[in-house]
Motif scaffolding. Structure first.
Motif, PDB file in Angstrom:
ATOM      1  N   THR A 167       4.770  -1.370  11.430  1.00 34.95           N
ATOM      2  CA  THR A 167       5.958  -0.913  10.697  1.00 34.95           C
ATOM      3  C   THR A 167       6.223   0.561  10.999  1.00 34.95           C
ATOM      4  N   PHE A 168       5.155   1.352  11.048  1.00 39.20           N
ATOM      5  CA  PHE A 168       5.322   2.782  11.359  1.00 39.20           C
ATOM      6  C   PHE A 168       5.792   2.973  12.807  1.00 39.20           C
ATOM      7  N   ILE A 169       5.196   2.176  13.701  1.00 42.74           N
ATOM      8  CA  ILE A 169       5.550   2.299  15.115  1.00 42.74           C
ATOM      9  C   ILE A 169       7.023   1.914  15.314  1.00 42.74           C
ATOM     10  N   TYR A 170       7.430   0.857  14.614  1.00 45.32           N
ATOM     11  CA  TYR A 170       8.833   0.421  14.660  1.00 45.32           C
ATOM     12  C   TYR A 170       9.743   1.529  14.113  1.00 45.32           C
ATOM     13  N   ALA A 171       9.311   2.144  13.007  1.00 46.89           N
ATOM     14  CA  ALA A 171      10.119   3.212  12.389  1.00 46.89           C
ATOM     15  C   ALA A 171      10.296   4.387  13.357  1.00 46.89           C
ATOM     16  N   LEU A 172       9.336   4.580  14.258  1.00 42.66           N
ATOM     17  CA  LEU A 172       9.443   5.675  15.229  1.00 42.66           C
ATOM     18  C   LEU A 172      10.295   5.284  16.442  1.00 42.66           C
ATOM     19  N   GLY A 173      10.802   4.035  16.419  1.00 38.33           N
ATOM     20  CA  GLY A 173      11.747   3.637  17.454  1.00 38.33           C
ATOM     21  C   GLY A 173      11.198   2.736  18.548  1.00 38.33           C
ATOM     22  N   TYR A 174       9.959   2.281  18.401  1.00 36.09           N
ATOM     23  CA  TYR A 174       9.391   1.396  19.418  1.00 36.09           C
ATOM     24  C   TYR A 174       9.710  -0.066  19.099  1.00 36.09           C
ATOM     25  N   ASP A 175       9.699  -0.895  20.154  1.00 34.29           N
ATOM     26  CA  ASP A 175       9.911  -2.332  19.971  1.00 34.29           C
ATOM     27  C   ASP A 175       8.539  -2.982  19.792  1.00 34.29           C
ATOM     28  N   VAL A 176       8.314  -3.639  18.660  1.00 35.13           N
ATOM     29  CA  VAL A 176       6.994  -4.247  18.427  1.00 35.13           C
ATOM     30  C   VAL A 176       7.017  -5.760  18.627  1.00 35.13           C
ATOM     31  N   GLY A 177       8.058  -6.261  19.295  1.00 34.76           N
ATOM     32  CA  GLY A 177       8.119  -7.683  19.649  1.00 34.76           C
ATOM     33  C   GLY A 177       8.030  -8.570  18.430  1.00 34.76           C
ATOM     34  N   ARG A 224      10.400  -4.582   8.797  1.00 38.42           N
ATOM     35  CA  ARG A 224      11.505  -3.745   9.295  1.00 38.42           C
ATOM     36  C   ARG A 224      12.277  -3.080   8.166  1.00 38.42           C
ATOM     37  N   ASP A 225      12.344  -3.759   7.011  1.00 40.70           N
ATOM     38  CA  ASP A 225      13.087  -3.189   5.868  1.00 40.70           C
ATOM     39  C   ASP A 225      12.372  -1.972   5.272  1.00 40.70           C
ATOM     40  N   LEU A 226      11.148  -1.717   5.705  1.00 39.29           N
ATOM     41  CA  LEU A 226      10.425  -0.558   5.160  1.00 39.29           C
ATOM     42  C   LEU A 226      10.430   0.649   6.108  1.00 39.29           C
ATOM     43  N   LYS A 227      11.371   0.594   7.064  1.00 39.23           N
ATOM     44  CA  LYS A 227      11.482   1.707   8.022  1.00 39.23           C
ATOM     45  C   LYS A 227      11.622   3.059   7.300  1.00 39.23           C
ATOM     46  N   GLU A 228      12.520   3.119   6.316  1.00 40.28           N
ATOM     47  CA  GLU A 228      12.755   4.392   5.617  1.00 40.28           C
ATOM     48  C   GLU A 228      11.500   4.831   4.844  1.00 40.28           C
ATOM     49  N   THR A 229      10.813   3.840   4.255  1.00 42.38           N
ATOM     50  CA  THR A 229       9.582   4.146   3.514  1.00 42.38           C
ATOM     51  C   THR A 229       8.547   4.766   4.450  1.00 42.38           C
ATOM     52  N   ALA A 230       8.411   4.158   5.629  1.00 44.10           N
ATOM     53  CA  ALA A 230       7.432   4.669   6.600  1.00 44.10           C
ATOM     54  C   ALA A 230       7.800   6.102   7.007  1.00 44.10           C
ATOM     55  N   LEU A 231       9.098   6.326   7.238  1.00 45.70           N
ATOM     56  CA  LEU A 231       9.522   7.676   7.648  1.00 45.70           C
ATOM     57  C   LEU A 231       9.274   8.677   6.508  1.00 45.70           C
ATOM     58  N   ARG A 232       9.514   8.204   5.263  1.00 51.79           N
ATOM     59  CA  ARG A 232       9.293   9.098   4.113  1.00 51.79           C
ATOM     60  C   ARG A 232       7.808   9.487   4.009  1.00 51.79           C
ATOM     61  N   ILE A 233       6.937   8.493   4.186  1.00 54.53           N
ATOM     62  CA  ILE A 233       5.494   8.772   4.098  1.00 54.53           C
ATOM     63  C   ILE A 233       5.092   9.783   5.181  1.00 54.53           C
ATOM     64  N   LYS A 291       0.803  -1.229   0.000  1.00 52.23           N
ATOM     65  CA  LYS A 291       0.000   0.000   0.000  1.00 52.23           C
ATOM     66  C   LYS A 291       0.835   1.277   0.000  1.00 52.23           C
ATOM     67  N   ILE A 292       2.078   1.201  -0.464  1.00 49.93           N
ATOM     68  CA  ILE A 292       2.940   2.392  -0.454  1.00 49.93           C
ATOM     69  C   ILE A 292       2.345   3.491  -1.340  1.00 49.93           C
ATOM     70  N   ASP A 293       1.962   3.132  -2.578  1.00 51.71           N
ATOM     71  CA  ASP A 293       1.417   4.136  -3.505  1.00 51.71           C
ATOM     72  C   ASP A 293       0.152   4.771  -2.928  1.00 51.71           C
ATOM     73  N   LEU A 294      -0.644   3.901  -2.328  1.00 55.62           N
ATOM     74  CA  LEU A 294      -1.913   4.362  -1.763  1.00 55.62           C
ATOM     75  C   LEU A 294      -1.678   5.369  -0.626  1.00 55.62           C
ATOM     76  N   LEU A 295      -0.748   5.039   0.269  1.00 55.69           N
ATOM     77  CA  LEU A 295      -0.465   5.931   1.393  1.00 55.69           C
ATOM     78  C   LEU A 295       0.118   7.248   0.898  1.00 55.69           C
ATOM     79  N   GLU A 296       1.045   7.154  -0.065  1.00 55.66           N
ATOM     80  CA  GLU A 296       1.688   8.374  -0.583  1.00 55.66           C
ATOM     81  C   GLU A 296       0.663   9.297  -1.245  1.00 55.66           C
ATOM     82  N   ASN A 297      -0.301   8.707  -1.930  1.00 51.50           N
ATOM     83  CA  ASN A 297      -1.331   9.523  -2.574  1.00 51.50           C
ATOM     84  C   ASN A 297      -2.260  10.140  -1.527  1.00 51.50           C
ATOM     85  N   LEU A 298      -2.705   9.305  -0.580  1.00 48.90           N
ATOM     86  CA  LEU A 298      -3.695   9.791   0.384  1.00 48.90           C
ATOM     87  C   LEU A 298      -3.179  10.955   1.222  1.00 48.90           C
ATOM     88  N   VAL A 299      -1.912  10.876   1.647  1.00 44.37           N
ATOM     89  CA  VAL A 299      -1.435  11.942   2.539  1.00 44.37           C
ATOM     90  C   VAL A 299      -1.433  13.312   1.861  1.00 44.37           C
TER      91      VAL A 299
END
Ligand code: AMP
Length: 401
Positions: free
Chosen positions: A228-238, A244-253, A205-213
Motif C-alpha cells: 500500500t505504501f509502495i503504491y502510494a509512492l506511485g509504483y505499480d504493485v500488480g 488502494r483506498d488507503l493511499k492518502e493514509t499511507a502518505l499522511r503516515i 494498523k493505522i493507529d499503531l503506525l501513527e503512534n510508532l512514527v
C-alpha cells in the motif's frame, strides 16, 4: 506507564486471601486443555502466593458467555491442567456472581497450601460493565488484589480494573515481567529504537503506525501493508495485496514520520509469485518493474540487507507482523532471516528485542528464536493497544495509587 506498581514483594501474604486475576482463556477440545501456555505463565505467581502463606483465589474469564451462566463455558474444565501445572490441589468454587455465599464458604474451609478457582467472571453482566456492585461483591472475598493477566489489561472490567481500585493491589510475576519488557521497548528504551511492522493490511494498523512514527527513530514497513505504501509512492504493485483506498493514509503516515524525524524503511525489491501457494514459481523484481500479473509475497534480498543494516544501527527493536506471507514457503525468507539476525544480536548483548502479536509469535517460534528475543508477548490485543499508545485500564489502575 509502569512507573509505580506494587509487586508481590511489597505485600505480607501470610494468611491473606489474595484475589488473583489470571488469564485462563485456554483452547479446549472437549474436556481437555490443548495448549497450557497461559496456565504455565501464571503458575509461578500462584505458587509464590501459596508458598508465602497466602490463599490464591483465582479470578478469570473464559470464552464469551455475554453476562449469562453458560454451563459449556464453565472454568471447571481447566482444573485438572491447573492442578498438574501448579502442583497443588485446586478447589473449584461455583457461582453465578450474584450469590457468592458458596465461594465464601469454600474460602473459609480451604486448607493452607491449596488454591481456589472461582467460576467464570463473565457469567455476570457486571463484569464487562465494570459494575460497582459486582466489584464490591468480588472485593469482599479477598484482602489483596493481584493482577497477572496483562492480556486482559486493555479491558476496563470489574475483575481487571475495578477491583484494583477497591483493594490494595499489585502486579503478579507475569504482569511484572511484561510491564518491564514494555518499558524497555517503548516506555524508556535504549535508543535508537527501530520498529518493524508487517502483516496483511494497513487498515488494521493505522493507529499503531501513527503512534510508532512519533516514538521510534526508524520504522520498517513490511508484508502486504508495504504494498500500500509502495503504491502510494506511485509504483505499480500488480496483483499484490494492496489497499488502494488507503493511499492518502499511507502518505499522511509518511508525512508524520518526516516531521517526527522517523526514517521509514520500505522494501526496495520483492519476491513475486503468480499463485498464492507453497513452492509456486517466484522471481525477484525491483520495485519499479513488478510484473503486472504477479503478487509481491515477500521482501527481496536487497530489502533484507537494508533491514539488517538498520537493525545494526539500533539498540532496541519492537516487532509486530511478518514481513511476508510466512506461512507458505519460500515466502517466509525475509521474516526468517530478519528474526535470526535480531536474535543473534540480542544473544550478543547488542540489542533489546521485544516482539508480540499472534502471527509474530508463531513466526518466531517457527524460526526457533522465540527464546532468544528479550521478550515475546503473547498478549494479543493488549500488546497491540500498547503499541498504539493507548492507555491500558488494567495497568493504569495498578499504577494509580
Ligand atoms: P496481520 O494479521 O495483519 O499481522 O497479518 C498477517 C498475515 O499477513 C499473514 O497471514 C501473512 O501471510 C500475511 N501477509 C504478509 N505479507 C503478505 C503479502 N505480501 N501478501 C499477502 N499476505 C501477506
Amino acid at each position: 506507564m509502569t512507573s509505580a506498581f506494587k509487586t508481590l514483594d511489597d505485600f505480607d501474604l501470610t494468611n491473606k486471601r489474595v484475589l488473583l486475576r489470571v488469564d485462563l482463556n485456554v483452547p479446549v477440545n472437549g474436556h481437555k486443555v490443548t495448549d497450557t501456555t497461559r496456565i504455565e505463565r501464571v503458575a509461578k505467581t500462584i505458587q509464590e502466593i501459596a508458598n508465602k502463606g497466602g490463599l490464591p483465589i483465582l479470578l478469570a474469564h473464559f470464552d464469551r458467555p455475554k453476562g449469562k451462566v453458560v454451563p459449556e463455558m464453565s472454568l471447571k474444565v481447566v482444573v485438572p491442567a491447573l492442578e498438574e501445572i501448579v502442583g497443588k490441589p485446586v478447589i473449584f468454587a461455583d457461582t453465578n456472581w450474584t450469590d457468592t455465599a458458596g465461594v465464601k464458604a469454600a474460602i473459609a474451609a480451604a486448607d493452607p497450601g491449596s488454591v481456589i478457582l472461582v467460576e467464570n467472571t463473565r457469567f455476570h453482566p457486571g463484569e464487562e460493565k465494570n459494575d460497582p456492585e459486582l466489584i464490591a461483591r468480588m472485593a469482599a472475598l479477598g484482602d489483596i488484589y493481584i493482577n497477572d493477566a496483562f492480556s486482559a489489561a486493555h479491558r476496563a472490567h470489574a475483575s481487571t480494573e475495578g477491583l484494583a481500585r477497591a483493594l490494595p493491589s499489585g502486579a503478579g510475576r507475569a504482569m511484572e515481567a511484561e510491564l518491564k519488557a514494555l518499558e524497555a521497548g517503548l516506555g524508556n528504551p535504549k535508543t535508537p529504537v527501530i520498529a518493524i511492522v508487517g502483516g496483511a493490511k494497513v487498515s488494521t494498523k493505522i493507529d499503531l503506525l501513527e503512534n510508532l512514527v512519533t516514538k521510534v527513530e526508524a520504522l520498517v514497513i513490511g508484508g502486504g501493508m508495504a504494498n500500500t505504501f509502495i503504491y502510494a509512492l506511485g509504483y505499480d504493485v500488480g496483483k499484490s495485496l494492496c489497499e488502494r483506498d488507503l493511499k492518502e493514509t499511507a502518505l499522511r503516515i509518511m508525512d508524520i514520520a518526516e516531521d517526527a524525524k522517523c526514517a521509514i524503511i520500505l522494501p526496495i525489491d520483492g519476491v513475486v509469485a503468480w499463485h498464492f501457494e507453497a513452492n509456486t514459481p517466484s522471481r525477484i523484481y525491483g520495485l519499479d518493474a513488478i510484473d503486472k500479473d504477479g503478487m509481491v509475497l515477500d521482501a527481496g534480498p536487497q530489502s533484507i540487507e537494508k533491514i539488517k543494516a538498520a537493525i545494526n544501527e539500533a539498540k532496541t527493536i519492537v516487532w509486530n507482523g511478518p514481513l511476508g506471507a510466512f506461512e507458505i514457503a519460500p515466502f517466509d525468507t525475509a521474516t526468517v532471516e530478519v528474526a535470526k539476525y535480531a536474535a543473534e544480536r540480542t544473544r550478543k548483548g547488542l540489542l533489546t528485542s521485544i516482539a508480540g502479536g499472534g502471527d509474530t509469535v508463531a513466526a518466531l517460534a517457527q524460526v526457533g528464536v522465540k527464546d532468544d528475543f528479550t521478550y515475546v508477548s503473547t498478549a494479543g490485543g493488549a500488546f497491540l493497544e500498547w503499541m498504539e499508545g493507548k492507555p491500558l485500564p488494567g495497568v493504569d489502575a495498578l499504577t494509580a495509587g
